[in-house]
Scaffold this motif. Sequence first.
Motif, PDB file in Angstrom:
ATOM      1  N   GLU A 252      -4.824   3.900   0.703  1.00  0.00           N
ATOM      2  CA  GLU A 252      -3.744   3.862  -0.276  1.00  0.00           C
ATOM      3  C   GLU A 252      -3.749   5.124  -1.133  1.00  0.00           C
ATOM      4  OE1 GLU A 252      -2.136   1.035  -3.940  1.00  0.00           O
ATOM      5  OE2 GLU A 252      -4.016   0.573  -2.926  1.00  0.00           O
TER       6      GLU A 252
ATOM      7  N   ILE B  52       0.827  -1.207   0.000  1.00  0.00           N
ATOM      8  CA  ILE B  52       0.000   0.000   0.000  1.00  0.00           C
ATOM      9  C   ILE B  52       0.860   1.255   0.000  1.00  0.00           C
ATOM     10  CG2 ILE B  52      -1.656   1.328   1.367  1.00  0.00           C
ATOM     11  CD1 ILE B  52      -2.875  -1.269   2.301  1.00  0.00           C
TER      12      ILE B  52
ATOM     13  N   GLN C 125      -7.934   0.301   0.778  1.00  0.00           N
ATOM     14  CA  GLN C 125      -7.888   0.812  -0.589  1.00  0.00           C
ATOM     15  C   GLN C 125      -8.047   2.326  -0.602  1.00  0.00           C
ATOM     16  OE1 GLN C 125     -10.738  -1.319  -2.991  1.00  0.00           O
ATOM     17  NE2 GLN C 125     -10.054  -3.324  -2.243  1.00  0.00           N
TER      18      GLN C 125
END
Length: 420
Positions: free
Chosen positions: A207, A148, A204
């Motif tokens: 990130e 990440i 996500q």
Amino acid sequence: MEFPSSSSEMTYFTVNCEICQKTSHGLHFGLETCRACAAFFRRTVVLNRKYKCIQKTGKCEIGAGGEEKLCKFCRFKKCIDLGMTTENVRTDFKDDSEDTSSQSPQSTSSMEVTSSQQIVAKVRNRVEYYIVNPKTQAPAMLIDVNAIIKESRAILETHYFPDEDLIAHLNPLQRMSHSLHKIREKQSWSPEFFEHVKFYKMFQWWEVQMRDTATWLMHSDEFRRLPSHEKIAIFKIVWAVWRRFERYTMSAQMFGQKCYDEKIHVHNHQFAARFGNYHIDYSNVSDHGFERFNNVFGGKMIRYFDIIVKPYLELNLSETEVTYILCQIVWNYAGRRLQGQTQAAGERFLEEISNNLHSYYEEAARKEENPKNYASRLTKMMQIVNEMLSIQLKRENTMDIAMLFDMFNIVFTEPEFFRV
């Protein structure tokens, strides 16, 4: 303490290898190390080597004498204990050197639960898998966040941006404002409202926000002049507070008074939620339900509406003013945590943008042909900064307590990223 009067006068120091204390040659597998220790770690992982402590204690001193005098077992153990990970380890590595210590290491402490076989599993590029928690000896989820943050680290080592020539004439505050504006151009103004989300889905979102934070930071010349290890240290501890302030001000900009009244929070560029009307599924990482987490952390989250959204709406802050506040929060927070050259660079940068803000207000007054007293406005803006820093400290204390009482069955490869 006195600081140099210009950036050219500032001298930054280097760091030592965290394993053997020799001069570091940069970041290797998540840690500042010399090339020898990085190569040793890579050989051990890829070749799945096993060592035996030469003193049979597991407590040999690492860093005294030459490399040939180092206990391989304790050297590798120190690599693991300090957080070295296998992200970017090449699995096609070949080594023909003789290894005379091929027997399995003796178990000497509870910290040895992470064996070389478990480390090799990370090469599979999974984000999470189960291990034995070194602290509690209970099953836990190991979350390898290196994939990440890899792109963010690459950004922090970049020396040129596509728009650099276009913004070369801008002053420091204008450059930071330009960067924030470009980041926010990705924002959907019709975000999808969610009511349920898996805990891992948030990774996500994080990130993207890590990359945004890194890109924004690199638009500061003062930040870019810092050595690599210092930039990474700053980034690790400020990305979360950057995200919170940026997201709440973005929410206020998009939804106006409705944001405050209905407690709407834009979590990322595509998704939003109403506070109290969504559920995060923590089942894979904790035995405590969402309600328990909300009781611990929810009160601090809702306070951001009062310390960020409300004054944003009352002052009708411009993007330049939002940028100024964001710079103050980030550099003051980083300076308090890291001190030293980070604090020195931060004080110099904040002095520059304070002068830039004064020029911004003077220009605004000339255009309106009706000069205003901006002192009270600036006082309210700095109140936001102080309250953000105060709530951040309380949040850290809450997180420390949560970790102390093992609310999360998680072991992070980079725990500093999530302490904040």
